[in-house]
Design a protein around this motif. Structure first.
Motif, PDB file in Angstrom:
ATOM      1  N   ALA A 146       0.827  -1.208   0.000  1.00 43.78           N
ATOM      2  CA  ALA A 146       0.000   0.000   0.000  1.00 43.78           C
ATOM      3  C   ALA A 146       0.862   1.259   0.000  1.00 43.78           C
ATOM      4  CB  ALA A 146      -0.925  -0.005   1.209  1.00 43.78           C
ATOM      5  N   LYS A 147       2.170   1.110  -0.265  1.00 38.60           N
ATOM      6  CA  LYS A 147       3.123   2.214  -0.346  1.00 38.60           C
ATOM      7  C   LYS A 147       3.333   2.906   0.996  1.00 38.60           C
ATOM      8  CE  LYS A 147       3.142   2.618  -5.148  1.00 38.60           C
ATOM      9  NZ  LYS A 147       3.125   1.275  -5.494  1.00 38.60           N
ATOM     10  N   ILE A 148       3.228   2.151   2.075  1.00 40.08           N
ATOM     11  CA  ILE A 148       3.585   2.657   3.398  1.00 40.08           C
ATOM     12  C   ILE A 148       4.874   1.941   3.762  1.00 40.08           C
ATOM     13  CG2 ILE A 148       2.915   2.863   5.819  1.00 40.08           C
ATOM     14  CD1 ILE A 148      -0.002   2.749   4.884  1.00 40.08           C
ATOM     15  N   ASN A 149       5.989   2.616   3.496  1.00 42.43           N
ATOM     16  CA  ASN A 149       7.300   2.010   3.683  1.00 42.43           C
ATOM     17  C   ASN A 149       7.955   2.532   4.951  1.00 42.43           C
ATOM     18  OD1 ASN A 149       7.204   0.560   1.214  1.00 42.43           O
ATOM     19  ND2 ASN A 149       7.700   2.434   0.118  1.00 42.43           N
ATOM     20  N   GLY A 150       8.984   1.873   5.380  1.00 39.69           N
ATOM     21  CA  GLY A 150       9.761   2.333   6.521  1.00 39.69           C
ATOM     22  C   GLY A 150       9.310   1.774   7.853  1.00 39.69           C
ATOM     23  N   CYS A 151       8.418   0.804   7.859  1.00 40.37           N
ATOM     24  CA  CYS A 151       7.981   0.207   9.118  1.00 40.37           C
ATOM     25  C   CYS A 151       9.068  -0.742   9.613  1.00 40.37           C
ATOM     26  CB  CYS A 151       6.661  -0.535   8.940  1.00 40.37           C
ATOM     27  SG  CYS A 151       5.286   0.533   8.511  1.00 40.37           S
ATOM     28  N   LYS A 152       9.416  -0.602  10.887  1.00 45.13           N
ATOM     29  CA  LYS A 152      10.439  -1.439  11.515  1.00 45.13           C
ATOM     30  C   LYS A 152       9.798  -2.254  12.635  1.00 45.13           C
ATOM     31  CE  LYS A 152      13.746   0.493   9.165  1.00 45.13           C
ATOM     32  NZ  LYS A 152      14.303  -0.135   8.042  1.00 45.13           N
ATOM     33  N   ILE A 153      10.311  -3.474  12.806  1.00 49.63           N
ATOM     34  CA  ILE A 153       9.788  -4.354  13.829  1.00 49.63           C
ATOM     35  C   ILE A 153      10.773  -4.358  14.996  1.00 49.63           C
ATOM     36  CG2 ILE A 153       9.137  -6.736  14.360  1.00 49.63           C
ATOM     37  CD1 ILE A 153       8.429  -6.997  11.347  1.00 49.63           C
ATOM     38  N   TRP A 154      10.239  -4.138  16.205  1.00 42.38           N
ATOM     39  CA  TRP A 154      11.053  -4.051  17.425  1.00 42.38           C
ATOM     40  C   TRP A 154      10.450  -4.957  18.481  1.00 42.38           C
ATOM     41  CZ3 TRP A 154      14.982  -0.319  17.103  1.00 42.38           C
ATOM     42  CH2 TRP A 154      14.865   0.597  16.049  1.00 42.38           C
ATOM     43  N   LEU A 155      11.242  -5.283  19.472  1.00 40.43           N
ATOM     44  CA  LEU A 155      10.703  -5.963  20.645  1.00 40.43           C
ATOM     45  C   LEU A 155       9.848  -4.981  21.422  1.00 40.43           C
ATOM     46  CD1 LEU A 155      13.698  -8.096  21.898  1.00 40.43           C
ATOM     47  CD2 LEU A 155      11.579  -8.913  20.921  1.00 40.43           C
ATOM     48  N   TRP A 156       8.775  -5.475  21.989  1.00 40.29           N
ATOM     49  CA  TRP A 156       7.844  -4.618  22.735  1.00 40.29           C
ATOM     50  C   TRP A 156       8.520  -4.221  24.039  1.00 40.29           C
ATOM     51  CZ3 TRP A 156       3.080  -2.744  21.457  1.00 40.29           C
ATOM     52  CH2 TRP A 156       2.331  -2.170  22.477  1.00 40.29           C
TER      53      TRP A 156
END
Length: 176
Positions: A164-174
């Protein structure tokens, strides 16, 4: 300065040289005609001189020819034996991870920019949160999604957002 009359002067009296008139290439015409005539004569001379094929059968009455035997019936074993087989696969059970993950899709100085990204994420069917945080450089508004029980689920939703062209999401530990 005196005016010169360029019109009255006329054009350059020199004429362009005329191209040479070439004569017909008689030698080429004669050679071509001879080759075509020779090829035609060659085809005429070999006409109807081919030998009969060696694999033709002699004239034998049809009554004497042996008829072909019936084709054998094929039996496929796998049709009967395949349903009886079963495959067992050993898969090691994974221990449930006690780690939880979050996905951060943006961090903005202005809250309205964070709310705008939150709305774009909501159009994809995910619920995002805007959380303010204080840092050494001032106040920031973080757009996060989660918590996720597995990193695989977070990756799946990140790929949906990337389409959906939403880039730059990073996954982190909560860690909130």
């Amino acid at each position: 300065m005196a005016h010169k009359d360029y019109i009255a002067r006329g054009r350059n009296p020199k004429k362009a040289p005329e191209p040479e008139k070439r004569s017909l290439p008689w030698v080429r015409i004669l050679v071509t005609f001879a080759l075509v005539f020779g090829f035609g004569y060659f085809l005429w001379s070999i006409n109807n001189k081919a030998e009969a094929p060696a694999h033709k059968k002699a004239n034998v009455p049809k009554a004497q020819v042996d008829p072909l035997p019936d084709a054998p019936k094929e039996e496929w074993e796998f049709i009967k034996t395949l349903p009886e087989y079963s495959v067992e696969v050993e898969v090691e059970e994974r221990e449930a991870s006690d780690k939880r993950y979050l996905m951060q899709c943006g961090s903005f100085r202005k809250q309205n920019q964070a709310e705008e990204l939150k709305a774009r994420i909501a159009f994809q069917g995910f619920e995002a949160q805007v959380r303010p945080s204080e840092g050494s450089s001032g106040r920031w508004y973080r757009v996060i999604i989660g918590p996720y029980e597995s990193k695989r689920l977070a990756e799946k939703q990140r790929h949906t957002l990337q389409r959906a062209k939403i880039n730059g999401c990073k996954i982190w530990l909560w860690n909130l």
